[in-house]
Design a protein around this motif. Structure first.
Motif, PDB file in Angstrom:
ATOM      1  N   MET A 227       0.813  -1.205   0.000  1.00  0.00           N
ATOM      2  CA  MET A 227       0.000   0.000   0.000  1.00  0.00           C
ATOM      3  C   MET A 227       0.856   1.269   0.000  1.00  0.00           C
ATOM      4  O   MET A 227       0.409   2.324  -0.434  1.00  0.00           O
ATOM      5  CB  MET A 227      -0.926   0.014   1.224  1.00  0.00           C
ATOM      6  N   GLU A 228       2.068   1.163   0.506  1.00  0.00           N
ATOM      7  CA  GLU A 228       2.967   2.311   0.491  1.00  0.00           C
ATOM      8  C   GLU A 228       3.507   2.580  -0.902  1.00  0.00           C
ATOM      9  O   GLU A 228       4.360   3.434  -1.102  1.00  0.00           O
ATOM     10  CB  GLU A 228       4.122   2.078   1.472  1.00  0.00           C
ATOM     11  N   GLY A 229       3.011   1.808  -1.862  1.00  0.00           N
ATOM     12  CA  GLY A 229       3.362   2.043  -3.251  1.00  0.00           C
ATOM     13  C   GLY A 229       4.484   1.185  -3.745  1.00  0.00           C
ATOM     14  O   GLY A 229       4.979   1.381  -4.853  1.00  0.00           O
ATOM     15  N   PHE A 230       4.892   0.193  -2.915  1.00  0.00           N
ATOM     16  CA  PHE A 230       5.959  -0.708  -3.349  1.00  0.00           C
ATOM     17  C   PHE A 230       7.129   0.133  -3.861  1.00  0.00           C
ATOM     18  O   PHE A 230       7.756  -0.182  -4.862  1.00  0.00           O
ATOM     19  CB  PHE A 230       5.411  -1.631  -4.450  1.00  0.00           C
ATOM     20  N   GLU A 231       7.324   1.279  -3.168  1.00  0.00           N
ATOM     21  CA  GLU A 231       8.354   2.258  -3.553  1.00  0.00           C
ATOM     22  C   GLU A 231       8.180   2.701  -5.009  1.00  0.00           C
ATOM     23  O   GLU A 231       9.122   2.755  -5.793  1.00  0.00           O
ATOM     24  CB  GLU A 231       9.756   1.688  -3.311  1.00  0.00           C
ATOM     25  N   GLY A 232       6.930   3.003  -5.348  1.00  0.00           N
ATOM     26  CA  GLY A 232       6.641   3.552  -6.668  1.00  0.00           C
ATOM     27  C   GLY A 232       6.168   2.548  -7.693  1.00  0.00           C
ATOM     28  O   GLY A 232       5.709   2.929  -8.775  1.00  0.00           O
ATOM     29  N   VAL A 233       6.244   1.249  -7.394  1.00  0.00           N
ATOM     30  CA  VAL A 233       5.787   0.216  -8.321  1.00  0.00           C
ATOM     31  C   VAL A 233       4.479  -0.362  -7.781  1.00  0.00           C
ATOM     32  O   VAL A 233       4.463  -0.969  -6.714  1.00  0.00           O
ATOM     33  CB  VAL A 233       6.826  -0.906  -8.488  1.00  0.00           C
ATOM     34  N   THR A 234       3.401  -0.153  -8.499  1.00  0.00           N
ATOM     35  CA  THR A 234       2.107  -0.647  -8.041  1.00  0.00           C
ATOM     36  C   THR A 234       1.857  -2.064  -8.538  1.00  0.00           C
ATOM     37  O   THR A 234       2.354  -2.461  -9.597  1.00  0.00           O
ATOM     38  CB  THR A 234       0.977   0.261  -8.541  1.00  0.00           C
ATOM     39  N   VAL A 235       1.096  -2.824  -7.762  1.00  0.00           N
ATOM     40  CA  VAL A 235       0.666  -4.152  -8.197  1.00  0.00           C
ATOM     41  C   VAL A 235      -0.783  -4.046  -8.652  1.00  0.00           C
ATOM     42  O   VAL A 235      -1.514  -3.127  -8.288  1.00  0.00           O
ATOM     43  CB  VAL A 235       0.822  -5.201  -7.075  1.00  0.00           C
ATOM     44  N   ASP A 236      -1.205  -5.015  -9.433  1.00  0.00           N
ATOM     45  CA  ASP A 236      -2.529  -4.950 -10.058  1.00  0.00           C
ATOM     46  C   ASP A 236      -3.531  -5.921  -9.447  1.00  0.00           C
ATOM     47  O   ASP A 236      -4.736  -5.713  -9.531  1.00  0.00           O
ATOM     48  CB  ASP A 236      -2.381  -5.223 -11.554  1.00  0.00           C
ATOM     49  N   TRP A 237      -3.021  -6.994  -8.855  1.00  0.00           N
ATOM     50  CA  TRP A 237      -3.855  -7.981  -8.183  1.00  0.00           C
ATOM     51  C   TRP A 237      -3.211  -8.339  -6.846  1.00  0.00           C
ATOM     52  O   TRP A 237      -1.981  -8.477  -6.772  1.00  0.00           O
ATOM     53  CB  TRP A 237      -4.002  -9.250  -9.024  1.00  0.00           C
ATOM     54  N   ILE A 238      -4.030  -8.493  -5.817  1.00  0.00           N
ATOM     55  CA  ILE A 238      -3.561  -8.974  -4.518  1.00  0.00           C
ATOM     56  C   ILE A 238      -4.357 -10.225  -4.180  1.00  0.00           C
ATOM     57  O   ILE A 238      -5.590 -10.189  -4.095  1.00  0.00           O
ATOM     58  CB  ILE A 238      -3.738  -7.914  -3.421  1.00  0.00           C
ATOM     59  N   ALA A 239      -3.642 -11.347  -4.027  1.00  0.00           N
ATOM     60  CA  ALA A 239      -4.290 -12.635  -3.759  1.00  0.00           C
ATOM     61  C   ALA A 239      -4.191 -12.965  -2.286  1.00  0.00           C
ATOM     62  O   ALA A 239      -3.149 -12.762  -1.655  1.00  0.00           O
ATOM     63  CB  ALA A 239      -3.634 -13.733  -4.593  1.00  0.00           C
ATOM     64  N   LEU A 240      -5.267 -13.492  -1.735  1.00  0.00           N
ATOM     65  CA  LEU A 240      -5.315 -13.919  -0.336  1.00  0.00           C
ATOM     66  C   LEU A 240      -5.447 -15.435  -0.283  1.00  0.00           C
ATOM     67  O   LEU A 240      -6.314 -16.013  -0.953  1.00  0.00           O
ATOM     68  CB  LEU A 240      -6.497 -13.265   0.383  1.00  0.00           C
ATOM     69  N   SER A 241      -4.584 -16.074   0.497  1.00  0.00           N
ATOM     70  CA  SER A 241      -4.542 -17.535   0.561  1.00  0.00           C
ATOM     71  C   SER A 241      -5.499 -18.088   1.623  1.00  0.00           C
ATOM     72  O   SER A 241      -5.847 -17.406   2.587  1.00  0.00           O
ATOM     73  CB  SER A 241      -3.116 -18.003   0.868  1.00  0.00           C
ATOM     74  N   PHE A 242      -5.901 -19.327   1.425  1.00  0.00           N
ATOM     75  CA  PHE A 242      -6.708 -20.089   2.389  1.00  0.00           C
ATOM     76  C   PHE A 242      -8.001 -19.361   2.769  1.00  0.00           C
ATOM     77  O   PHE A 242      -8.398 -19.324   3.929  1.00  0.00           O
ATOM     78  CB  PHE A 242      -5.896 -20.417   3.642  1.00  0.00           C
ATOM     79  N   VAL A 243      -8.646 -18.772   1.782  1.00  0.00           N
ATOM     80  CA  VAL A 243      -9.923 -18.099   2.021  1.00  0.00           C
ATOM     81  C   VAL A 243     -10.985 -19.142   2.374  1.00  0.00           C
ATOM     82  O   VAL A 243     -11.125 -20.157   1.697  1.00  0.00           O
ATOM     83  CB  VAL A 243     -10.344 -17.294   0.779  1.00  0.00           C
ATOM     84  N   GLN A 244     -11.717 -18.885   3.458  1.00  0.00           N
ATOM     85  CA  GLN A 244     -12.775 -19.794   3.886  1.00  0.00           C
ATOM     86  C   GLN A 244     -14.164 -19.185   3.747  1.00  0.00           C
ATOM     87  O   GLN A 244     -15.137 -19.893   3.517  1.00  0.00           O
ATOM     88  CB  GLN A 244     -12.576 -20.195   5.357  1.00  0.00           C
ATOM     89  N   ARG A 245     -14.241 -17.856   3.911  1.00  0.00           N
ATOM     90  CA  ARG A 245     -15.537 -17.174   3.954  1.00  0.00           C
ATOM     91  C   ARG A 245     -15.437 -15.843   3.211  1.00  0.00           C
ATOM     92  O   ARG A 245     -14.332 -15.299   3.056  1.00  0.00           O
ATOM     93  CB  ARG A 245     -15.925 -16.901   5.412  1.00  0.00           C
ATOM     94  N   PRO A 246     -16.561 -15.272   2.793  1.00  0.00           N
ATOM     95  CA  PRO A 246     -16.511 -13.950   2.155  1.00  0.00           C
ATOM     96  C   PRO A 246     -15.953 -12.889   3.088  1.00  0.00           C
ATOM     97  O   PRO A 246     -15.348 -11.912   2.636  1.00  0.00           O
ATOM     98  CB  PRO A 246     -17.970 -13.672   1.773  1.00  0.00           C
ATOM     99  N   GLU A 247     -16.113 -13.074   4.394  1.00  0.00           N
ATOM    100  CA  GLU A 247     -15.588 -12.106   5.348  1.00  0.00           C
ATOM    101  C   GLU A 247     -14.068 -11.960   5.245  1.00  0.00           C
ATOM    102  O   GLU A 247     -13.514 -10.895   5.531  1.00  0.00           O
ATOM    103  CB  GLU A 247     -15.973 -12.507   6.779  1.00  0.00           C
ATOM    104  N   ASP A 248     -13.389 -13.025   4.833  1.00  0.00           N
ATOM    105  CA  ASP A 248     -11.935 -12.953   4.665  1.00  0.00           C
ATOM    106  C   ASP A 248     -11.573 -11.935   3.584  1.00  0.00           C
ATOM    107  O   ASP A 248     -10.644 -11.133   3.743  1.00  0.00           O
ATOM    108  CB  ASP A 248     -11.375 -14.331   4.295  1.00  0.00           C
ATOM    109  N   MET A 249     -12.287 -11.972   2.468  1.00  0.00           N
ATOM    110  CA  MET A 249     -12.013 -11.023   1.383  1.00  0.00           C
ATOM    111  C   MET A 249     -12.455  -9.607   1.753  1.00  0.00           C
ATOM    112  O   MET A 249     -11.815  -8.625   1.372  1.00  0.00           O
ATOM    113  CB  MET A 249     -12.716 -11.472   0.101  1.00  0.00           C
ATOM    114  N   LEU A 250     -13.532  -9.517   2.516  1.00  0.00           N
ATOM    115  CA  LEU A 250     -13.987  -8.193   2.944  1.00  0.00           C
ATOM    116  C   LEU A 250     -12.981  -7.553   3.884  1.00  0.00           C
ATOM    117  O   LEU A 250     -12.787  -6.329   3.863  1.00  0.00           O
ATOM    118  CB  LEU A 250     -15.360  -8.310   3.621  1.00  0.00           C
ATOM    119  N   GLU A 251     -12.308  -8.373   4.707  1.00  0.00           N
ATOM    120  CA  GLU A 251     -11.262  -7.831   5.572  1.00  0.00           C
ATOM    121  C   GLU A 251     -10.103  -7.291   4.744  1.00  0.00           C
ATOM    122  O   GLU A 251      -9.553  -6.215   5.038  1.00  0.00           O
ATOM    123  CB  GLU A 251     -10.757  -8.902   6.541  1.00  0.00           C
ATOM    124  N   LEU A 252      -9.715  -8.029   3.694  1.00  0.00           N
ATOM    125  CA  LEU A 252      -8.643  -7.555   2.818  1.00  0.00           C
ATOM    126  C   LEU A 252      -9.027  -6.227   2.180  1.00  0.00           C
ATOM    127  O   LEU A 252      -8.230  -5.277   2.148  1.00  0.00           O
ATOM    128  CB  LEU A 252      -8.344  -8.605   1.752  1.00  0.00           C
TER     129      LEU A 252
END
Length: 549
Positions: A227-252
């Motif tokens: 979120m700090e900008g990867f020192e100026g390099v942005t990412v386009d997708w952020i993947a979360l592992s071992f998702v069990q519930r929609p609440e996990d993605m909502l937290e992200l």
């Protein structure tokens, strides 16, 4: 009927938009088609639909190898953050350098590690124990080296969630135990097969939902670095592992809190996450899905995984979300220059199922043949998509045995009409103008069997679209086009045609392109125009062009 009405209305509206201007003299000239491809990648790259994701690692994180993997077919690079985010910064910079050199949007997927559970340590004197079927074995919180009868399980939340009858799978499923009783800070189990156990082996819980956050303190720290900008390099997708519930993605999403335009992707590795209702709910709150068959194959019977793969892909297509099939696709190429025939069939099956992308993990990250693996993947994609079987399924709109619902929204009705029109006219390309990427993704879920050139004013949207099947993004802002409002649509069409020619999406002056747009431009969710043009230009048809003298 609704789709047919949209075809008539949209085509009629586009003709009405541009009244022919008075000309002093007009004449016909033969159409010509200037083709440019200064980097020599168009013919290979733009003749495939399913996209390729390559994991970077020790074998591939150099500037030179990243370029080779891109040229070989990689559309999205995956950064595995299991060992931290900061050390991936240099690779991310190299990706953006390659993107700039070739003038083609490239996606970066940052993969958070998630809650990887492991047992405690054994001693140097007893580094490993051999457990026999029927033996009792205890897992507890005691911070002491493991023995023949017990080992630490340093996760109190897991011990609290386990109940009698639950299975624990250790060391990628090599050892299986079943809980016989629970107590304060321990569980007793019975071993169900002969196997060894040693320090820091991971374990899976196929029967247990652990009511804790899917994000560990390490994940939160890595996310903050992104979120700090990867020192100026942005990412386009952020993947979360071992998702069990929609609440996990909502937290992200809550932790991102609008600080990044990155899309969020759920990695499905738990049986609980792929139950129909849960799968629908998780897919609804994220932007994409990964079928992570490694841990999924450990936690559920292996014979179920191919079925679950098809069900996940179908749900993603229903909701218009891109889906990646991952794990062991060409695993033998870690050590061998050629894949097994079974691996080739596995890749082909994912393509026939209707996935958006296929992923390499160890093959490209740590294998001996990263470039060859990517190139082989591309060869498989192109061969399958060129097959009579695949083309017939495309023609019938039945890839994966699934046909998306018709005209659920105005956008769906228009893009479906455009896709049908393209098939009827034997068009070579679909050209879609999109601000958020929504129109392109809705079109991609139809698996039209021909390239979708997505023109967007946003480089972030373009990079995220690199993951969607058949979609090849280009950045062009209507505000930068020198045209009066009345002529803007046609100036944008001309600019889009120029991109299609340079990418070799069209080859002959009479090649047809079906274009869709929302007018006025930059209105979110607006898709209301369709126009058919020939590659030679807006004033050309049937190989002849009008010019003013």
């Amino acid at each position: 009927m609704r789709t047919q009405l949209y075809v008539v209305a949209a085509v009629a509206s586009t003709h009405a938009l541009r009244a022919p201007q008075a000309r002093r003299r007009t004449a016909l000239r033969a159409a010509t088609l200037p083709l440019e491809d200064p980097n020599g990648i168009a013919d290979a790259r733009y003749r495939k639909g399913v996209k390729q994701v390559s994991t970077l690692g020790p074998a591939s994180a150099t500037r030179d190898m990243i370029e080779k993997l891109f040229v070989a077919g990689t559309d999205v690079f995956r950064l595995n953050l299991s060992h931290g985010a900061a050390d991936k910064l240099e690779a991310a910079r190299h990706i953006r350098e390659v993107e700039a050199k070739f003038g083609h949007p490239v996606g970066i997927l940052a993969d958070l590690q998630g809650p990887k559970h492991r047992v405690g340590m054994f001693s140097d004197e007893l580094p490993k124990v051999f457990l026999e079927k029927g033996q009792s074995y205890r897992f507890d919180l005691e911070d002491a080296p493991g023995t023949q009868s017990r080992v630490q399980l340093p996760h109190p939340e897991v011990l609290a969630a386990l109940k009698k009858g639950d299975a624990i799978l250790l060391d990628d499923g090599k050892l299986r135990v079943e809980v016989t009783s629970t107590g304060n800070g321990f569980v007793d189990t019975v071993v169900t097969n002969d196997a060894a156990l040693s320090s820091r082996k991971g374990f899976n819980l196929p029967d247990t939902v652990v009511p804790t956050s899917a994000m560990t303190p390490k994940d939160i720290e890595d996310l903050e670095f992104l979120m700090e900008g990867f020192e100026g390099v942005t990412v386009d997708w952020i993947a979360l592992s071992f998702v069990q519930r929609p609440e996990d993605m909502l937290e992200l999403k809550k932790r991102i809190n609008g600080r990044s335009s990155a899309k969020v992707l759920a990695k499905l590795e738990k049986p609980q996450a792929v139950e129909p209702e849960m799968l629908r709910a998780i897919t609804d709150v994220c932007d994409g899905i990964m079928v992570a068959r490694g841990d999924l194959g450990v936690e559920m019977p292996p014979e179920d995984v191919p079925i679950v793969q098809k069900e996940i892909i179908e749900e993603c297509r229903r909701q218009g979300k891109p889906v990646i099939v991952a794990t062991q696709m060409l695993e033998s190429m870690i050590d061998s220059p050629a894949p097994t025939r079974a691996e080739c069939s596995d890749v082909a099956t994912a393509i026939f199922d209707g996935c958006d992308a296929i992923m390499l993990s160890g093959e490209s990250a740590a294998g001996k043949y990263p470039e060859e693996s990517v190139r082989m993947q591309q060869r498989l994609v192109r061969r399958v998509e060129a097959s009579t079987r695949h083309q017939e399924l495309v023609r019938m709109g039945n890839i994966g045995g699934y046909e998306p619902p018709h005209g659920e929204t105005d956008t769906d009705a228009v893009v479906e009409a455009a896709a049908n029109l393209a098939r009827s006219l034997d068009a070579k390309c679909l050209l879609v103008f999109t601000r958020t990427g929504s129109s392109a993704r809705r079109l991609a879920r139809l698996k039209p069997g021909l390239p979708i050139l997505a023109v967007t004013p946003s480089v972030d949207v373009a990079r995220s679209l690199a993951l969607s099947a058949y979609v090849y993004p280009a950045v062009l802002d209507p505000a930068a086009v020198d045209a009066e409002r009345a002529n803007l649509f046609f100036k944008m069409l001309e600019a889009g045609l120029d991109v299609a020619r340079r990418k070799h999406l069209v080859r002959d002056p009479t090649d047809r392109i079906v274009c869709t747009a929302g007018l006025p431009f930059n209105v979110e969710g607006c898709a209301n125009a369709i126009r058919v043009v020939e590659a030679a230009g807006l004033d050309c048809w049937g190989g002849q062009c009008i010019w003013e003298g």
